[in-house]
Motif scaffolding. Sequence first.
Motif, short mmCIF file in Angstrom:
data_model
loop_
_atom_site.label_atom_id
_atom_site.label_comp_id
_atom_site.label_asym_id
_atom_site.label_seq_id
_atom_site.Cartn_x
_atom_site.Cartn_y
_atom_site.Cartn_z
N HIS A 37 42.16 -4.99 115.02
CA HIS A 37 43.27 -5.75 114.48
C HIS A 37 42.98 -7.22 114.75
CE1 HIS A 37 46.38 -2.39 114.06
NE2 HIS A 37 45.28 -1.80 114.49
N GLN A 39 44.91 -11.36 114.97
CA GLN A 39 46.14 -12.16 114.96
C GLN A 39 45.77 -13.63 114.91
OE1 GLN A 39 48.84 -11.40 118.23
NE2 GLN A 39 50.56 -12.20 117.07
N GLU A 46 47.59 -7.91 112.51
CA GLU A 46 47.38 -7.07 111.34
C GLU A 46 46.15 -6.20 111.51
OE1 GLU A 46 46.59 -9.40 107.84
OE2 GLU A 46 44.83 -10.38 108.71
N ALA A 60 41.62 -3.34 105.60
CA ALA A 60 42.55 -4.25 104.95
C ALA A 60 41.92 -4.74 103.65
CB ALA A 60 42.85 -5.44 105.86
#
Length: 122
Positions: A37, A39, A46, A60
């Motif tokens: 993830h 940030q 995310e 993603a």
Amino acid sequence: QVQLVESGGGLVQPGGSLRLSCAASGSIFRINAMGWHRQAPGQQRELVANMTSGGSTNYADSVKGRFTISRDNAKNTAYLQMNSLKPEDTAVYYCVAVGVKQRPLSRGYDYWGQGTQVTVSS
């Protein structure tokens, strides 16, 4: 206890590449999934990519075709190869190990690393 240690972050120019590594250590029987993830300042954390122990991956949309996640299940290690980096990829990248079991019938827990800074700038 389980610990995750990330490495490989740094400063890179736009269009460049970096490879992040995440090694999980401790008493581990099985890890369901490992992932990354990120940030960025002022933004929510995310999902970037994750991979199950069976090899299924999820990315993603913003990184599809540029980033590749891989795992070495025997070493409890995950990697994130990041190519064609953009300034908007600048963030702290966190590794997560999902559903970590320390014994066959124990409950699975999630563990997070401390994060590694990735800065894409000319």
